[in-house]
Design an enzyme around this catalytic site. Structure first.
Site, mmCIF file in Angstrom:
data_model
loop_
_atom_site.group_PDB
_atom_site.id
_atom_site.type_symbol
_atom_site.label_atom_id
_atom_site.label_comp_id
_atom_site.label_asym_id
_atom_site.label_seq_id
_atom_site.Cartn_x
_atom_site.Cartn_y
_atom_site.Cartn_z
ATOM 1 N N ASP A 1 8.740 3.952 -1.056
ATOM 2 C CA ASP A 1 7.972 3.548 0.138
ATOM 3 C C ASP A 1 6.644 2.931 -0.275
ATOM 4 O O ASP A 1 5.692 3.650 -0.469
ATOM 5 C CB ASP A 1 7.771 4.771 1.028
ATOM 6 N N SER B 1 8.684 5.541 11.559
ATOM 7 C CA SER B 1 8.123 4.488 12.406
ATOM 8 C C SER B 1 7.632 3.317 11.570
ATOM 9 O O SER B 1 7.020 3.510 10.518
ATOM 10 C CB SER B 1 6.933 5.028 13.205
ATOM 11 N N ASP C 1 0.852 -1.201 0.000
ATOM 12 C CA ASP C 1 0.000 0.000 0.000
ATOM 13 C C ASP C 1 0.885 1.246 0.000
ATOM 14 O O ASP C 1 2.062 1.186 0.355
ATOM 15 C CB ASP C 1 -0.961 0.023 1.206
ATOM 16 N N HIS D 1 -20.074 37.198 14.741
ATOM 17 C CA HIS D 1 -19.576 38.398 14.074
ATOM 18 C C HIS D 1 -18.346 38.874 14.856
ATOM 19 O O HIS D 1 -18.432 39.085 16.072
ATOM 20 C CB HIS D 1 -20.672 39.473 14.080
ATOM 21 N N GLU E 1 0.076 -0.843 5.941
ATOM 22 C CA GLU E 1 1.140 -0.245 6.746
ATOM 23 C C GLU E 1 0.902 1.240 6.923
ATOM 24 O O GLU E 1 1.098 1.786 8.002
ATOM 25 C CB GLU E 1 2.506 -0.471 6.090
ATOM 26 N N GLU E 2 0.461 1.895 5.873
ATOM 27 C CA GLU E 2 0.305 3.350 5.936
ATOM 28 C C GLU E 2 -0.920 3.773 6.754
ATOM 29 O O GLU E 2 -1.147 4.964 6.947
ATOM 30 C CB GLU E 2 0.242 3.952 4.525
ATOM 31 N N THR F 1 -15.611 38.369 8.175
ATOM 32 C CA THR F 1 -15.282 38.750 9.543
ATOM 33 C C THR F 1 -16.016 37.854 10.513
ATOM 34 O O THR F 1 -17.157 38.111 10.892
ATOM 35 C CB THR F 1 -15.657 40.212 9.799
HETATM 36 N N1 BES Z 1 8.606 3.306 5.559
HETATM 37 C C1 BES Z 1 7.995 4.258 6.428
HETATM 38 C C2 BES Z 1 8.743 4.455 7.722
HETATM 39 C C3 BES Z 1 10.159 4.959 7.594
HETATM 40 C C4 BES Z 1 10.513 5.893 6.640
HETATM 41 C C5 BES Z 1 11.115 4.518 8.475
HETATM 42 C C6 BES Z 1 11.817 6.340 6.541
HETATM 43 C C7 BES Z 1 12.406 4.969 8.392
HETATM 44 C C8 BES Z 1 12.765 5.877 7.404
HETATM 45 C C9 BES Z 1 6.565 3.797 6.719
HETATM 46 O O1 BES Z 1 5.890 3.428 5.551
HETATM 47 C C10 BES Z 1 5.789 4.932 7.320
HETATM 48 O O2 BES Z 1 5.550 5.883 6.634
HETATM 49 N N2 BES Z 1 5.364 4.808 8.587
HETATM 50 C C11 BES Z 1 4.519 5.780 9.207
HETATM 51 C C12 BES Z 1 3.863 5.213 10.424
HETATM 52 C C13 BES Z 1 2.551 4.525 10.196
HETATM 53 C C14 BES Z 1 1.951 4.099 11.519
HETATM 54 C C15 BES Z 1 1.572 5.343 9.407
HETATM 55 C C16 BES Z 1 5.305 6.978 9.666
HETATM 56 O O3 BES Z 1 6.494 6.859 10.015
HETATM 57 O O4 BES Z 1 4.719 8.045 9.673
HETATM 58 MN MN MN Z 2 7.020 2.194 4.360
HETATM 59 MN MN MN Z 3 5.202 5.311 4.549
#
Ligand code: BES
Ligand code: MN
Ligand code: MN
Length: 455
Positions: A118, A397, A87, A211, A151-152, A313
């Site tokens: 990614d 993360s 995804d 207002h 994951e996202e 306003t």
């Molecule tokens: N692949 C990324 C995380 C990442 C990016 C780790 C660059 C280290 C370096 C992952 O797909 C991502 O975007 N994770 C999310 C967290 C998730 C709970 C939505 C993030 O880090 O915001």
């Molecule tokens: Mn990722």
């Molecule tokens: Mn990501």
């Protein structure tokens, strides 16, 4: 034929196949792409089949499916479990893309498309490395694939899948390419990821928009109040002011900090890439430390009041913001979410009401550098890149990594080949063609060294 030869001979095919995958708009956050997300899962399954997997299945979940596949060549050999995600993030804002996000193009040796880095590009390297090892009869470990489609959006269903399938997922190590490396000149292995607490806040003032002349100056404006409250969350040193926030933050020794700062970091190039005159962050820490070993707090979105054409306003009735905090060991996402929530309600003036709604979160993770897998990865990098990789901590993360440790007792090897400048989650996301092919080669070499060192 050697693995390297097979990769060289199949360059165009490997690129074309990735481009076909990148054409599928598998945006998990937006239900209008539902069929496409399923199509991406089917694509991954059939690529595994074509590469020579024994068993590939679409495992349905309450959300998007998990693609599982395995090739067990000899139960006495080590088993590698590959994790990745098919995804992608929403491509918005469309108008800031130089070419459409789901019509991949190659420019200056980079593939431009949402998900190029990614994680489709990085995940697909593992499918191609597997194909390479099968075609050259050099697969030296058992291999399992677990590729998810959420994951996202927080990996909730993957968490359930892992808890319910511990035997199926039995392995010696988990291998993931979903992080970054320092640069093409300085290969690195990620040894830490930050955790996440994500919340939405609402500040409510009067029961209707007013207002701003009739009431302005006499009734609290929720947008002004929200801004003041957000402003107070950090002091003049960019230290987060939520009581207890740093209580469990693991402080590194001077020696450990020195080691982390050894990694080449070009501050000028960093500023130039982002077109900023200066960096900003917690006093007393370097940029590498600020994203690697220190927690952070950011507003991700803020809205309220009148934002249409011209002027109206109005003293708005409500203001909202989405706020994320990146966490480090040993902070707990649930605890931090509660600390924030209590604090935010406490600091609200009597003139407004405040609502805090937690979203998804995830725990930070640190992975060992004294493992067989880390040594094998170092050897693989050395063979492919001519340099041993440096351990680094990434700021992003991947919440499932902490869960792998907790539920399966397994360490993850974060062998990422992206670059910070690849614009993941941003317009014009891209992935280096060199990173892609070198990655496939390094991954194939990892299996060779992992089997050898596991003996
Ligand atoms: N692949 C990324 C995380 C990442 C990016 C780790 C660059 C280290 C370096 C992952 O797909 C991502 O975007 N994770 C999310 C967290 C998730 C709970 C939505 C993030 O880090 O915001
Ligand atoms: Mn990722
Ligand atoms: Mn990501």
């Amino acid at each position: 034929m050697s693995a390297k030869q097979y990769i060289d001979e199949n360059r165009q095919k490997f690129l074309d196949e990735l481009i076909d995958l990148l054409r599928i708009p598998s945006v998990s956050a937006d239900s209008k792409f539902k069929d496409d997300v399923h199509r991406a899962a089917d694509f991954v399954k059939s690529s595994l089949e074509k590469a020579g997997i024994d068993k590939a299945e679409i495992c349905e979940t309450a959300g998007y499916p998990i693609v599982y596949g395995e090739k067990i060549i000899d139960p006495s050999l080590p088993t590698v479990l590959v994790y990745g995600h098919y995804d992608v993030q929403p491509p918005d804002p469309y108008e800031l893309w130089d070419s459409p996000p789901f019509e991949p193009v190659i420019k200056n040796d980079k593939i431009y498309a949402r998900g190029a880095c990614d994680d489709k590009g990085q995940m697909f390297m593992h499918v191609k490395a597997f194909e390479t090892m099968m075609a050259t009869d050099s697969l030296s470990c058992n291999i399992k694939f677990m590729i998810e489609g959420e994951e996202e959006v927080g990996s909730d269903n993957l968490g359930i899948f892992v808890k319910n399938n511990k035997e199926k997922l039995a392995a010696d190590v988990i291998l993931v390419s979903d992080t970054a490396m320092i640069s093409l000149d300085t290969p690195s292995i990620t040894t830490g990821l930050r955790g996440l607490s994500y919340l939405e806040v609402e500040v409510v003032g009067p029961n209707r928009d007013l207002h701003s002349g009739v009431y302005g100056g006499a009734v609290a404006n929720p947008i002004n109040v929200l801004c003041e409250m957000i402003e107070s969350l950090k002091d003049e040193n960019n230290h987060i002011t939520i009581p207890g926030f740093y209580d469990n933050v693991q402080e590194l020794t001077e020696e450990e900090r020195k080691a982390i700062n050894k990694a080449a970091f070009d501050l000028e190039a960093y500023k130039k890439d982002l077109d900023i005159n200066d960096v900003n962050g917690e006093k007393g820490y370097t940029s590498i430390e600020r994203t690697g070993i220190r927690p952070s707090l950011d507003v991700n979105g803020i809205w309220g009041g009148y934002i249409g054409e011209g002027a109206k306003t109005v003293l708005p009735s409500k203001a909202n913001a989405k706020i994320s905090m990146r966490l480090v060991p040993n902070q707990s996402s649930e605890e931090i979410t509660k600390l924030f929530s209590d604090h935010f309600k406490r600091i609200a003036p009597d003139s407004v009401k405040v609502k805090v709604t937690p979203h998804h979160g995830g725990e930070p993770a640190v992975t060992p550098i004294d493992s067989v897998a880390y040594a094998a990865a170092s050897d693989a990098f050395e063979e492919a890149w001519g340099k041993r990789p440096i351990p680094t901590r990434d700021g992003g993360s991947i919440p499932i990594v902490a869960l792998f440790k907790e539920e399966l007792g397994l360490d993850t090897l974060l062998m990422g080949f992206g670059l910070d400048s690849d614009a993941i989650h941003s317009p014009n996301e891209h992935y280096g063609v060199t990173n892609y092919f070198k990655g496939i080669e390094t991954i194939s070499l990892f299996y060779k060294h992992f089997a050898k060192l596991s003996k």
